[in-house]
Design a protein around this motif. Structure first.
Motif, PDB file in Angstrom:
ATOM      1  N   ILE A   1       0.834  -1.205   0.000  1.00  0.00           N
ATOM      2  CA  ILE A   1       0.000   0.000   0.000  1.00  0.00           C
ATOM      3  C   ILE A   1       0.870   1.256   0.000  1.00  0.00           C
ATOM      4  O   ILE A   1       1.875   1.336   0.702  1.00  0.00           O
ATOM      5  CB  ILE A   1      -0.925   0.008   1.221  1.00  0.00           C
ATOM      6  CG1 ILE A   1      -1.916  -1.155   1.143  1.00  0.00           C
ATOM      7  CG2 ILE A   1      -1.660   1.337   1.358  1.00  0.00           C
ATOM      8  CD1 ILE A   1      -2.890  -1.076  -0.001  1.00  0.00           C
ATOM      9  N   ILE A   2       0.477   2.252  -0.800  1.00  0.00           N
ATOM     10  CA  ILE A   2       1.095   3.583  -0.812  1.00  0.00           C
ATOM     11  C   ILE A   2       0.063   4.582  -0.300  1.00  0.00           C
ATOM     12  O   ILE A   2      -1.108   4.519  -0.669  1.00  0.00           O
ATOM     13  CB  ILE A   2       1.533   4.000  -2.228  1.00  0.00           C
ATOM     14  CG1 ILE A   2       2.487   2.980  -2.854  1.00  0.00           C
ATOM     15  CG2 ILE A   2       2.180   5.388  -2.210  1.00  0.00           C
ATOM     16  CD1 ILE A   2       2.774   3.260  -4.319  1.00  0.00           C
ATOM     17  N   ASN A   3       0.506   5.512   0.538  1.00  0.00           N
ATOM     18  CA  ASN A   3      -0.372   6.588   0.992  1.00  0.00           C
ATOM     19  C   ASN A   3       0.497   7.782   1.343  1.00  0.00           C
ATOM     20  O   ASN A   3       0.963   7.916   2.471  1.00  0.00           O
ATOM     21  CB  ASN A   3      -1.203   6.144   2.194  1.00  0.00           C
ATOM     22  CG  ASN A   3      -2.304   7.136   2.537  1.00  0.00           C
ATOM     23  OD1 ASN A   3      -2.549   8.087   1.801  1.00  0.00           O
ATOM     24  ND2 ASN A   3      -2.977   6.918   3.654  1.00  0.00           N
ATOM     25  N   ASP A   4       0.765   8.648   0.357  1.00  0.00           N
ATOM     26  CA  ASP A   4       1.622   9.803   0.588  1.00  0.00           C
ATOM     27  C   ASP A   4       1.116  10.999  -0.205  1.00  0.00           C
ATOM     28  O   ASP A   4       0.140  10.905  -0.957  1.00  0.00           O
ATOM     29  CB  ASP A   4       3.089   9.480   0.253  1.00  0.00           C
ATOM     30  CG  ASP A   4       3.310   9.057  -1.191  1.00  0.00           C
ATOM     31  OD1 ASP A   4       2.607   9.583  -2.096  1.00  0.00           O
ATOM     32  OD2 ASP A   4       4.185   8.216  -1.451  1.00  0.00           O
ATOM     33  N   SER A   5       1.793  12.145  -0.055  1.00  0.00           N
ATOM     34  CA  SER A   5       1.323  13.382  -0.668  1.00  0.00           C
ATOM     35  C   SER A   5       1.545  13.419  -2.177  1.00  0.00           C
ATOM     36  O   SER A   5       0.928  14.221  -2.870  1.00  0.00           O
ATOM     37  CB  SER A   5       2.026  14.585  -0.027  1.00  0.00           C
ATOM     38  OG  SER A   5       3.436  14.506  -0.213  1.00  0.00           O
ATOM     39  N   SER A   6       2.414  12.577  -2.707  1.00  0.00           N
ATOM     40  CA  SER A   6       2.695  12.561  -4.139  1.00  0.00           C
ATOM     41  C   SER A   6       1.778  11.591  -4.870  1.00  0.00           C
ATOM     42  O   SER A   6       0.968  11.974  -5.705  1.00  0.00           O
ATOM     43  CB  SER A   6       4.154  12.186  -4.383  1.00  0.00           C
ATOM     44  OG  SER A   6       4.446  12.179  -5.760  1.00  0.00           O
ATOM     45  N   CYS A   7       1.875  10.325  -4.533  1.00  0.00           N
ATOM     46  CA  CYS A   7       1.046   9.294  -5.171  1.00  0.00           C
ATOM     47  C   CYS A   7      -0.388   9.336  -4.655  1.00  0.00           C
ATOM     48  O   CYS A   7      -1.311   8.935  -5.348  1.00  0.00           O
ATOM     49  CB  CYS A   7       1.658   7.916  -4.908  1.00  0.00           C
ATOM     50  SG  CYS A   7       0.844   6.528  -5.723  1.00  0.00           S
ATOM     51  N   GLY A   8      -0.585   9.842  -3.447  1.00  0.00           N
ATOM     52  CA  GLY A   8      -1.890   9.748  -2.828  1.00  0.00           C
ATOM     53  C   GLY A   8      -2.112   8.328  -2.357  1.00  0.00           C
ATOM     54  O   GLY A   8      -1.187   7.648  -1.901  1.00  0.00           O
ATOM     55  N   GLN A   9      -3.332   7.846  -2.497  1.00  0.00           N
ATOM     56  CA  GLN A   9      -3.618   6.444  -2.203  1.00  0.00           C
ATOM     57  C   GLN A   9      -3.280   5.622  -3.441  1.00  0.00           C
ATOM     58  O   GLN A   9      -3.737   5.929  -4.538  1.00  0.00           O
ATOM     59  CB  GLN A   9      -5.082   6.248  -1.836  1.00  0.00           C
ATOM     60  CG  GLN A   9      -5.502   6.966  -0.568  1.00  0.00           C
ATOM     61  CD  GLN A   9      -6.954   6.718  -0.222  1.00  0.00           C
ATOM     62  OE1 GLN A   9      -7.548   5.738  -0.627  1.00  0.00           O
ATOM     63  NE2 GLN A   9      -7.539   7.647   0.534  1.00  0.00           N
ATOM     64  N   GLY A  10      -2.470   4.602  -3.271  1.00  0.00           N
ATOM     65  CA  GLY A  10      -2.083   3.777  -4.406  1.00  0.00           C
ATOM     66  C   GLY A  10      -1.474   2.481  -3.954  1.00  0.00           C
ATOM     67  O   GLY A  10      -1.536   2.126  -2.768  1.00  0.00           O
ATOM     68  N   VAL A  11      -0.892   1.760  -4.894  1.00  0.00           N
ATOM     69  CA  VAL A  11      -0.229   0.499  -4.567  1.00  0.00           C
ATOM     70  C   VAL A  11       1.013   0.328  -5.429  1.00  0.00           C
ATOM     71  O   VAL A  11       1.089   0.825  -6.559  1.00  0.00           O
ATOM     72  CB  VAL A  11      -1.140  -0.728  -4.781  1.00  0.00           C
ATOM     73  CG1 VAL A  11      -2.349  -0.695  -3.877  1.00  0.00           C
ATOM     74  CG2 VAL A  11      -1.562  -0.869  -6.238  1.00  0.00           C
ATOM     75  N   ASN A  12       1.987  -0.353  -4.868  1.00  0.00           N
ATOM     76  CA  ASN A  12       3.074  -0.936  -5.643  1.00  0.00           C
ATOM     77  C   ASN A  12       2.800  -2.427  -5.755  1.00  0.00           C
ATOM     78  O   ASN A  12       2.658  -3.104  -4.732  1.00  0.00           O
ATOM     79  CB  ASN A  12       4.429  -0.713  -4.952  1.00  0.00           C
ATOM     80  CG  ASN A  12       5.058   0.610  -5.318  1.00  0.00           C
ATOM     81  OD1 ASN A  12       4.867   1.115  -6.414  1.00  0.00           O
ATOM     82  ND2 ASN A  12       5.821   1.186  -4.401  1.00  0.00           N
ATOM     83  N   LEU A  13       2.673  -2.913  -6.979  1.00  0.00           N
ATOM     84  CA  LEU A  13       2.468  -4.333  -7.212  1.00  0.00           C
ATOM     85  C   LEU A  13       3.786  -4.934  -7.682  1.00  0.00           C
ATOM     86  O   LEU A  13       4.254  -4.639  -8.784  1.00  0.00           O
ATOM     87  CB  LEU A  13       1.387  -4.537  -8.274  1.00  0.00           C
ATOM     88  CG  LEU A  13       1.234  -5.941  -8.853  1.00  0.00           C
ATOM     89  CD1 LEU A  13       0.879  -6.946  -7.764  1.00  0.00           C
ATOM     90  CD2 LEU A  13       0.194  -5.950  -9.966  1.00  0.00           C
ATOM     91  N   THR A  14       4.410  -5.744  -6.822  1.00  0.00           N
ATOM     92  CA  THR A  14       5.628  -6.443  -7.217  1.00  0.00           C
ATOM     93  C   THR A  14       5.218  -7.719  -7.919  1.00  0.00           C
ATOM     94  O   THR A  14       4.712  -8.660  -7.289  1.00  0.00           O
ATOM     95  CB  THR A  14       6.499  -6.761  -5.994  1.00  0.00           C
ATOM     96  OG1 THR A  14       6.826  -5.535  -5.322  1.00  0.00           O
ATOM     97  CG2 THR A  14       7.789  -7.445  -6.421  1.00  0.00           C
ATOM     98  N   GLY A  15       5.379  -7.729  -9.238  1.00  0.00           N
ATOM     99  CA  GLY A  15       4.899  -8.845 -10.033  1.00  0.00           C
ATOM    100  C   GLY A  15       5.763 -10.080  -9.882  1.00  0.00           C
ATOM    101  O   GLY A  15       6.913 -10.023  -9.430  1.00  0.00           O
ATOM    102  N   THR A  16       5.207 -11.205 -10.285  1.00  0.00           N
ATOM    103  CA  THR A  16       5.970 -12.449 -10.265  1.00  0.00           C
ATOM    104  C   THR A  16       7.116 -12.409 -11.261  1.00  0.00           C
ATOM    105  O   THR A  16       8.022 -13.250 -11.201  1.00  0.00           O
ATOM    106  CB  THR A  16       5.053 -13.636 -10.591  1.00  0.00           C
ATOM    107  OG1 THR A  16       4.345 -13.369 -11.808  1.00  0.00           O
ATOM    108  CG2 THR A  16       4.039 -13.863  -9.466  1.00  0.00           C
ATOM    109  N   ASP A  17       7.099 -11.430 -12.164  1.00  0.00           N
ATOM    110  CA  ASP A  17       8.204 -11.244 -13.101  1.00  0.00           C
ATOM    111  C   ASP A  17       9.324 -10.397 -12.506  1.00  0.00           C
ATOM    112  O   ASP A  17      10.337 -10.142 -13.163  1.00  0.00           O
ATOM    113  CB  ASP A  17       7.703 -10.606 -14.399  1.00  0.00           C
ATOM    114  CG  ASP A  17       7.067  -9.238 -14.181  1.00  0.00           C
ATOM    115  OD1 ASP A  17       6.808  -8.869 -13.009  1.00  0.00           O
ATOM    116  OD2 ASP A  17       6.806  -8.539 -15.169  1.00  0.00           O
ATOM    117  N   GLY A  18       9.156  -9.919 -11.262  1.00  0.00           N
ATOM    118  CA  GLY A  18      10.184  -9.127 -10.592  1.00  0.00           C
ATOM    119  C   GLY A  18      10.051  -7.635 -10.781  1.00  0.00           C
ATOM    120  O   GLY A  18      10.712  -6.861 -10.070  1.00  0.00           O
TER     121      GLY A  18
END
Length: 324
Positions: free
Chosen positions: A217-234
């Motif tokens: 989960i991402i929650n900051d002033s730049s991205c706002g609410q978001g996510v980083n998805l670390t894929g199975t491809d790396g």
């Protein structure tokens, strides 16, 4: 992460008039079992669990609730029939309230033992929230539990669960938005100042995982609410400016699984989905990936995506947001 030009505002308005909100890709034809707390013979709980119909976001006629307790789990359990062993998406439904528990433990009885996912029941209520994708054994038994073992304050709530087989027909990759939401021409647009793309869509549009992987989960002033998805491809796939998350921190997701609802949070001048790709610390242009997904052809590997040529400003002089 701001929208780049006035022309994008016009495109966003045009896209909004034709926008259709679709369900999670890759799940419609899969075997799905939904269990409500009131489903006969499918829910068990001790007398410490009360019944309420107070919250408007409930699934069905009512839901169950209990005070947190650190002397034991005293879990309420949902029983489901799993036709065949394999990977299953597990989702939960609950009404959210500021007085509910911010760290409710949900237990998934996987084929390798119980796994616990902590959910903030003060947020994301009235919708299906993913706990992740788990390997389940075949059989009819308690599959998802809601534990009282929480040090946070407020009621823990058990309302409904949904279990969907993802073993058969699960895609390996998917567009981040339903294909009907935007025309193909939107997926090759440059970003304004570094390798990424801004997709103009109204607040509340469903956003999907482009690859299977693990969510942060991402929650900051730049991205706002978001996510980083670390894929199975790396590779790491970044989504920004959500109005709400559809997954919990640390959840595993399948390609095509809903991860959030688009919005205008963070450093944003209008509703849109910011989407980026990076391998290691290298930002890459996602346009070729998105076009391949739109066309239904094998997408290029993330490591083969270009690192320049997809932004308006030069990478050296523009303001660059921190890596998510």
């Amino acid at each position: 992460m701001k929208l780049a030009t006035a022309t994008r505002t016009a495109v966003a308005g045009l896209a909004a008039t034709a926008m259709v909100l679709l369900g999670p890709a890759g799940s419609a034809s899969a075997a799905t079992t939904t269990v409500d707390n009131a489903t006969a013979g499918r829910f068990t709980a001790s007398t410490n669990w009360g019944t309420s119909a107070w919250a408007g976001q409930k699934y069905g006629a009512d839901y169950r609730f209990a005070t947190p307790y650190t002397g034991g789990s005293d879990a309420a359990w949902f029983t489901a029939s799993i036709p065949a062993a394999g990977a299953h998406l597990v989702e939960v439904w609950y009404p959210a309230d500021a007085g509910y528990n911010s760290a409710t433990p949900f237990i998934v009885a996987t084929s390798s033992g119980n796994q616990t996912v902590v959910v903030d029941q003060r947020a994301n209520g009235g919708r299906w929230v993913s706990l992740g994708t788990f390997t389940l054994a075949a059989g009819d038994r308690p599959v998802v539990g809601v534990s009282r073992w929480s040090t946070a304050t407020g009621y823990v709530v058990a309302d409904a669960v949904r279990v969907t087989s993802t073993t058969a027909g699960n895609p390996t990759s998917a567009l981040p938005l339903a294909k009907s939401v935007l025309p193909r021409s939107e997926y090759d647009d440059p970003h304004h100042d570094y390798p990424a793309i801004d997709l103009p869509v109204n607040t509340g549009t469903r956003a999907y995982a482009v690859r299977a992987g693990t969510v942060t989960i991402i929650n900051d002033s730049s991205c706002g609410q978001g996510v980083n998805l670390t894929g199975t491809d790396g590779a790491v796939y970044t989504y920004c400016h959500f109005s709400a998350w559809s997954v919990s921190n640390g959840a595993t997701v399948a390609a095509g699984q809903q991860v959030g609802l688009t919005g205008n949070t963070g450093n944003s001048t209008g509703p849109h989905l910011h989407f980026g790709v990076r391998t290691g610390s290298t930002r890459r242009c996602p346009q070729n990936l998105l076009l391949a997904l739109y066309d239904g052809v094998t997408p290029p590997a993330a490591t083969s995506l270009p690192t320049s040529g997809c932004s308006y400003a030069t990478f050296g002089t523009a303001r660059v947001a921190p890596l998510g």
